[in-house]
Structures are given as C-alpha cells and as structure tokens.
Design an enzyme around this catalytic site. Sequence first.
Site, PDB file in Angstrom:
ATOM      1  N   HIS A 101      11.168 -13.389 -98.247  1.00 15.76           N
ATOM      2  CA  HIS A 101      10.911 -14.774 -97.843  1.00 15.76           C
ATOM      3  C   HIS A 101      12.270 -15.473 -97.897  1.00 15.76           C
ATOM      4  O   HIS A 101      13.118 -15.118 -98.733  1.00 15.76           O
ATOM      5  CB  HIS A 101      10.032 -15.540 -98.831  1.00 15.76           C
ATOM      6  CG  HIS A 101       8.665 -14.981 -99.066  1.00 15.76           C
ATOM      7  ND1 HIS A 101       8.432 -13.936 -99.917  1.00 15.76           N
ATOM      8  CD2 HIS A 101       7.457 -15.372 -98.593  1.00 15.76           C
ATOM      9  CE1 HIS A 101       7.127 -13.693 -99.945  1.00 15.76           C
ATOM     10  NE2 HIS A 101       6.513 -14.539 -99.154  1.00 15.76           N
ATOM     11  N   ASP A 104      13.296 -16.425-101.357  1.00 16.07           N
ATOM     12  CA  ASP A 104      13.567 -15.349-102.331  1.00 16.07           C
ATOM     13  C   ASP A 104      15.066 -15.106-102.419  1.00 16.07           C
ATOM     14  O   ASP A 104      15.557 -14.542-103.401  1.00 16.07           O
ATOM     15  CB  ASP A 104      12.987 -13.996-101.879  1.00 16.07           C
ATOM     16  CG  ASP A 104      11.502 -14.038-101.633  1.00 16.07           C
ATOM     17  OD1 ASP A 104      10.836 -14.865-102.261  1.00 16.07           O
ATOM     18  OD2 ASP A 104      11.030 -13.238-100.804  1.00 16.07           O
TER      19      ASP A 104
HETATM   20  C1  XLS Z   1       0.523 -13.318-101.141  1.00 17.68           C
HETATM   21  C2  XLS Z   1       1.093 -12.552-100.051  1.00 17.68           C
HETATM   22  C3  XLS Z   1       2.556 -12.830 -99.730  1.00 17.68           C
HETATM   23  C4  XLS Z   1       2.918 -12.302 -98.367  1.00 17.68           C
HETATM   24  C5  XLS Z   1       4.189 -12.828 -97.824  1.00 17.68           C
HETATM   25  O1  XLS Z   1      -0.571 -13.072-101.586  1.00 17.68           O
HETATM   26  O2  XLS Z   1       0.881 -11.197-100.332  1.00 17.68           O
HETATM   27  O3  XLS Z   1       3.383 -12.333-100.719  1.00 17.68           O
HETATM   28  O4  XLS Z   1       3.000 -10.902 -98.368  1.00 17.68           O
HETATM   29  O5  XLS Z   1       4.247 -14.198 -97.814  1.00 17.68           O
END
Ligand code: XLS
Length: 438
Positions: A101, A104
């Site tokens: 993301h 991140d």
């Molecule tokens: C949350 C999601 C998230 C997605 C990406 O539950 O798994 O991490 O994979 O935003």
Amino acid sequence: MSEIFKGIDTIRYEGPQSKNPLAFKFYDAEKLVMGKPMKDYLPFAMAWWHNLGAAGTDMFGRDTADKSFGAEKGTMAHAKAKVDAGFEFMQKLGIEYFCFHDVDLVPEADDINETNARLDEITDYILEKMNKTGIKCLWGTANMFSNPRFMNGAGSTNSADVYCFAAAQIKKALELTVKLGGKGYVFWGGREGYETLLNTDVKFEQENIARLMHMAVDYGRKIGFTGDFYIEPKPKEPMKHQYDFDAATAIGFLRQYGLDKDFKMNIEANHATLAGHTFQHELRISAINGMLGSIDANQGDYLLGWDTDEFPFDVYEATMCMYEVLKAGGLTGGFNFDAKSRRPSNTYEDMFESYILGMDTFALGLIKAAEIIEDGRIDGFVAQKYSSFNEGIGAKIVAGEATLEELADYAHNLKNTTEPCSGKQERLQGVLNSILFK
Ligand code: XLS
Ligand code: CA
Ligand code: CA
C-alpha cells in the site's frame, strides 16, 4: 548496509525428513511438477504491511515485536530500513515479489504533497534494490481506509472532497505501481460499505465507486499500466456490510458497470471463509467467469468471526486451492502472503518460520493437486456424473437446440424416472485422503 537478520542464512530445501526449522521441507523451487519447476507455479510475494509493519499491536495491547530494524519509527530512515530488511528477507527466502500500500512505504505526512515526495524518494530506493536483486512488484494499492478522512468511505464517501483525496491517492499509487513494474493494482474496499441504511444511499455509493474505478482504469491505461486491476472481495470488517461481499457479488458489480474487461479477482482465503464460503468456492467462481487473477494466501480461524490473517498451514485448503489454480491454467498474478505471525511469535526467526510454513504448505498443496489430477478419479467422476448430456436429448439441450415442449414430450414417453445417480461424496473424500496421506 549491514545485515539485519544476522544468524539466519539463505533458506534451503532439505526435504520432509529435515528437523531444521529454518529449512524448506516441501518447497523445492526447481523441482519439476507436471513438467514445470515449482517456482513457476508459485510466484510468492511478501506483503509489505504485515511483514515489515505489523508488530503485534491489537485492540488490547501494544507491539510485541521489534520492527524498527535499527531506525526510529515514523522517519524516512525507518522507511529505508524497512526496504533493506524487506529485500534481505525476500532474498534469503527466494521470494520474487512484493505487494504494497502507499502508506506502507513511508510515514504519511499531514500534507499529501509531502507524502508524495516521500513516496518518490523511497520508490527510487526500492527500484535500485529491485534492479540489483531481480525482485519484482506483484501489485500495488492505495490505503483508503486508515486515514480518519475515509471514515464514511473513499469511493463511497458522502464528501466530494474526500472522494478527490481518494482519487489523488489512487493516481499516485498507480504511478508508483507502473514505476515499479507491478503486474496488478488492487482495490480492497475496506470502508466501502455501511453500518445502517438509515443514513446510506447504497445505489449512489455504488455508482460513485464505479465512476472512480473507471477513472482509475482510464488513467492507468494512459500512463502505460498494462496489468490487471483487481477487486479483493471481503464481506465485512471493518464495515458491517461491504459492497464487495464475495466473488459473485464483485463480478456482478464489474459487469453491471462495464468494468469486467479490466478487472479480475484477488481472492483472499480468510475473506472467503468470512463470507461463509470455502476458499476453493471463491476460486472456482472467479475462474469460471474468467476472472481468477491473484491470491492472498493466508487462512482464518473457523472459531473466530474476524480476519485473523494467519499463515496458511491447512494442507487440505492449499491442495484444493492449487487444484483450482492448475485447472484454471495458472494465475496471471501470484500468491501474496497477506498474513502475520501470531502476536506471541515475535522474533526475527518467527518471521522466517512463518514464511517457510506458508511456502511449504502451498508447495505441498501443489504436489498433491498435481497428484489428484494425474490420478484422474475425481475429474473422471465429475465428467461421468454429467455424461447424460453428452448424447441424445442431453446433447440437444446443451447445443441449445431443444424446446420446452420437446423435453416435456420426451419426459412423458419415459416409462419411469431414471435411477438417481449417487454423488459418491464419501468415496471421493476417501480418494482425497488416500492421495494426501499415501
Ligand atoms: C484487509 C485486506 C487488505 C488488502 C489490501 O483485510 O486483506 O490488506 O489485501 O488493501
Ligand atoms: Ca488481503
Ligand atoms: Ca485479510
């Protein structure tokens, strides 16, 4: 740059007899399965957020793991230390991809322009590392759920200004994904849903999400993004009702709004079970609609009703997943370990052992799925089960050449109903066990 994971060497395959916790028991990258090296079937990816970010904080307690990697958290020095740690980690495990993301990668600033400048700086550094190591980006995404401004949604927000912030984040995250050569771009609608219809216009919200996705596709294609956009379905958490409930719902949405040519599914195992489905069900529904794109490889806990994001170790699930993937002819995406070590597993060693577990589980799943296909009993049974449609009246139905009157006449001429055909579930489950545990 000094070594971060001292005392942990490159992880090697030692085979199922090995007692070495820091060795693969089943994942043997070059081993041939149905004529191809294992690693070609299993493009594994590291999830930046869990592996380099999540340190154990939960609703009741603070961090248990140290993920500072020698730098002060919340600084660009820390963002760089995470890059160093991430690349050392992936190299030692032989992981070829990562997913991220936007937030991140760097600490988010108050001003979006400053955040973007930080993102430019860190992705230059990441690109250098990618060029040196050959490690690639599987997919990127924008986090449009953590910042308080998204409390009423991003694409589904009531505020046009917030909607524009979401657009700005998607634009930047797409640019970064293209810069890093990402194969995919994910939409996970964490805040795209609602708590109560007393304050929500569902139709308007869904239309606005579709508008945002269209703009993203247009911009992505304009700047040279040739990969797939993905929707990652999840039924709930953080919202009570989420619009991308499951694969069937998301596929219907994409078709309704004319987005189905550019999008596929990113199926997460834990989200499938939260939706009351099996992981395999979600994969099958995606595959038969031509929309099986990528996988978030984790597992949930059947006793808990939330998204625990555990490292996968259930070999039945992994086997049936790989069976679906093999039958679908592989993935255009990969296997992203959207998973975190349990809170008390708080050492560097645990980070490695978690990935070893996940990679071994999927390698074993691959080996067993290939054996199921080579064995042929399960596929053979299914083919035989529907064989009345291969000839005669059945073939006419399938060819679209029959009328309702003709079928009714045919039925009236039958002396009696035919014998119902046994589904043989227990036999087939036995076949599965005999392949898994031979
Ligand atoms: C949350 C999601 C998230 C997605 C990406 O539950 O798994 O991490 O994979 O935003
Ligand atoms: Ca996920
Ligand atoms: Ca999850």
